[in-house]
Write a protein that holds these residues in place. Structure first.
Motif, PDB file in Angstrom:
ATOM      1  N   THR A  60       0.818  -1.216   0.000  1.00 39.98           N
ATOM      2  CA  THR A  60       0.000   0.000   0.000  1.00 39.98           C
ATOM      3  C   THR A  60       0.854   1.270   0.000  1.00 39.98           C
ATOM      4  O   THR A  60       0.321   2.374   0.027  1.00 39.98           O
ATOM      5  CB  THR A  60      -0.935   0.003   1.222  1.00 39.98           C
ATOM      6  N   VAL A  85       2.600  15.793  -2.597  1.00 34.90           N
ATOM      7  CA  VAL A  85       2.318  15.106  -1.323  1.00 34.90           C
ATOM      8  C   VAL A  85       3.628  15.043  -0.539  1.00 34.90           C
ATOM      9  O   VAL A  85       4.336  14.040  -0.540  1.00 34.90           O
ATOM     10  CB  VAL A  85       1.758  13.694  -1.572  1.00 34.90           C
ATOM     11  N   HIS A  93      -1.493   9.445  10.486  1.00 41.98           N
ATOM     12  CA  HIS A  93      -0.996   8.060  10.414  1.00 41.98           C
ATOM     13  C   HIS A  93       0.391   7.932  11.043  1.00 41.98           C
ATOM     14  O   HIS A  93       0.788   6.845  11.475  1.00 41.98           O
ATOM     15  CB  HIS A  93      -0.953   7.651   8.938  1.00 41.98           C
ATOM     16  N   HIS A 114       1.567   6.507   1.649  1.00 40.58           N
ATOM     17  CA  HIS A 114       0.198   6.068   1.371  1.00 40.58           C
ATOM     18  C   HIS A 114      -0.559   7.111   0.539  1.00 40.58           C
ATOM     19  O   HIS A 114      -1.314   6.754  -0.365  1.00 40.58           O
ATOM     20  CB  HIS A 114      -0.564   5.853   2.677  1.00 40.58           C
ATOM     21  N   CYS A 115      -0.360   8.383   0.874  1.00 41.84           N
ATOM     22  CA  CYS A 115      -1.115   9.439   0.184  1.00 41.84           C
ATOM     23  C   CYS A 115      -0.579   9.665  -1.236  1.00 41.84           C
ATOM     24  O   CYS A 115      -1.338  10.020  -2.131  1.00 41.84           O
ATOM     25  CB  CYS A 115      -1.095  10.724   1.006  1.00 41.84           C
ATOM     26  N   GLY A 117       0.569   7.110  -2.929  1.00 44.17           N
ATOM     27  CA  GLY A 117       0.005   5.916  -3.558  1.00 44.17           C
ATOM     28  C   GLY A 117      -1.454   6.103  -3.953  1.00 44.17           C
ATOM     29  O   GLY A 117      -1.907   5.560  -4.968  1.00 44.17           O
ATOM     30  N   LEU A 118      -2.178   6.884  -3.166  1.00 48.46           N
ATOM     31  CA  LEU A 118      -3.582   7.169  -3.470  1.00 48.46           C
ATOM     32  C   LEU A 118      -3.736   7.770  -4.864  1.00 48.46           C
ATOM     33  O   LEU A 118      -4.714   7.514  -5.565  1.00 48.46           O
ATOM     34  CB  LEU A 118      -4.123   8.152  -2.418  1.00 48.46           C
ATOM     35  N   LEU A 119      -2.747   8.576  -5.277  1.00 47.71           N
ATOM     36  CA  LEU A 119      -2.809   9.270  -6.573  1.00 47.71           C
ATOM     37  C   LEU A 119      -2.281   8.414  -7.721  1.00 47.71           C
ATOM     38  O   LEU A 119      -2.375   8.805  -8.885  1.00 47.71           O
ATOM     39  CB  LEU A 119      -2.009  10.574  -6.518  1.00 47.71           C
TER      40      LEU A 119
END
Lengths: 172, 172, 172
Positions: A60, A85, A93, A114-115, A117-119
Motif C-alpha cells: 500500500t 504530497v 498516520h 500512502h497518500c 500511492g492514493l494518486l
C-alpha cells in the motif's frame, strides 16, 4: 478524427493462466524500478497468445505505473510526487502517540507514502496480442517504492488464449 | 535486484464468469467504504480458481482504490484529496447559470468531486490464484464517495478458470 | 450499509478474444477525446457476452480515464491538471543541453505531459455483462492528449465468453 485499424479476432476453448510473483529489494523511497523486461519474459513463458497481463503490487506504499524510462524524467516524476504530497506534511498516520491500528514493531512514519500511492495505480493492465504486450515505443512498466528500502512483491497474472500445439497448423 | 518466485501455471478449457453488483448507500462526501470482505466473498462464490477480479464503480464522482485501512490514514487521504482539489475552487461545472448539458432535477455543485475522481481510479483489477485474491497483508479495496450521500453501485466481475468438479482428481 | 444484487453467473468453454487499435489524430494539448461510442461498437462486434474490455493507450504523454462528458467540466479537469502539474515548471526532461536518452528529431519539451500522465491512468478496464459494458449513466471513456497535436493509437482488447450460436437454445 479517428479511424480503426488492425483487427485481430480469435475464438478458442483453450485458455491459459500463468501467475508469478516478482520479488524486489528496493533501496530507497521514490525509487522507480523498471519491470518491463521481466514482464515481457513472463508473458513469453506463459504461452498466452491473446489476452491480458495484470501487474499488481502487493503493498500500500508502492505503485505500478506505465511511463517513459528516461533518467531525467524519473527525477521529474519523483519531484512531482514529493511536491504534491510532501513527506514533511502533518499525517495523523504518523502520530504513534494516538494511533492504535495496524502498528508493527518496525513502524516508521509513512503517511506521505500512502497518500502518494492514493494518486497512483496499484496495478497496470496491458493487452497481449499474438504473444506480445501492446506497448507503444516509449512505454515501460515501473514499480515505484514510495516508502523506504524494503523487500517487495509484485503479482503478475497472464490470462488468455494458449498457443496452439506446434504440430497443428493455424487457420488464422 | 530482483528474482522471480511462486510459479503457478494452469491450462483449462473450463471458464467461469461471475458478475454481481454491490449496492451502497453512502453517508457523506469523502467517505471511504471498505469493500474487501464483500469482494473476497464474491470471488469465493464465483468458484474461479485462477484469473482476475475487476471492481468497477458505475459513477463519475466516486473511485475504487486499494490502500491500507487505518482510521487515521483514511483522514490523511481525505485531507490530501481536499487539499489538492478543494471543494471551494471555481468550477464551471457548478455554474448552473451557464451550464446546459447533463442537468438533472437534483443537480448540486460537484465539480470538485469529478476533478478528485480524475486523479483516482474508476476500477481496481486484482489477480486471483488458487481461489484467493493476491492481496498483500495491508491491502484493502475501498470505494470512495467524492460527492455527497447517494445510492451507489459497484460492478464486480470475476473471470477465470473454474474449479474442477470435486470428484475429479487434478493432474497439477 | 450495503447489499448485493443482480447476480449473473456463466460457465463456458467458448472464449472470444477481440483486439483492435483505434487511431486518433489529436489537435492540441489537454484535449479530451470521447472514445465511448467506438468502444461500445467494438464490444458489440467482438461478440463477447461476459468478460472485460481493457482500453489501453500506447503512449506515455496521454491517458485513458472514465468521467462525465460535460463540456464545462472538461475545462475544469484541464485546469486541474494544469494547476497541479504546470507546463512551465522546471523539468529536467526538457533540458536538451544535458539530456542524452530517448532524444528524437522532433523532440519538444513535454516534461509536464509525462508528470500529468503519472497522476492519471494508462488504461481503463470495464466489465461486460450480457454484451453490454457496465457503465453507470454518466460514465464515458476519454483519451486525454497531454502533449501536443499528434497521431495516437489506443489498444482495445475484449476478452470473455462468446455468444452462443443463434440456433442453440441456452440453458441459462
Amino acid at each position: 478524427m479517428s479511424t480503426q485499424i488492425a483487427l485481430a479476432e480469435r475464438t478458442s476453448t483453450e485458455m491459459k493462466f500463468f501467475h508469478q510473483d516478482i520479488r524486489l529489494w528496493t533501496e530507497e523511497g521514490l525509487q522507480f524500478i523498471d519491470l518491463t523486461d521481466q514482464v515481457i519474459e513472463l508473458v513469453e513463458r506463459s504461452g498466452v497468445q491473446n489476452g491480458m497481463v495484470n501487474v499488481q503490487t502487493r503493498h500500500t506504499t508502492t505503485a505500478v505505473i506505465v511511463n517513459e524510462h528516461e533518467p531525467l524524467l524519473l527525477e521529474d516524476m519523483k519531484r512531482t510526487l514529493a511536491r504534491l504530497v510532501p513527506r514533511d506534511d502533518d499525517y495523523q498516520h504518523n502520530n504513534f502517540a494516538i494511533r492504535t491500528f495496524n502498528m508493527t514493531p518496525d513502524e516508521s512514519p509513512n503517511g506521505h507514502s500512502h497518500c502518494q500511492g492514493l494518486l497512483l495505480s496499484s496495478s497496470a493492465t496491458l493487452n497481449v496480442v499474438d504473444g506480445e504486450i501492446q506497448f507503444g515505443c516509449w512505454q515501460r512498466i515501473f514499480f515505484i517504492e514510495l516508502d523506504r528500502a524494503r523487500e517487495r512483491s509484485v503479482s503478475v497474472m497472464v490470462i488468455g488464449q494458449a498457443a496452439a500445439p506446434a504440430v497443428v497448423s493455424f487457420p488464422w
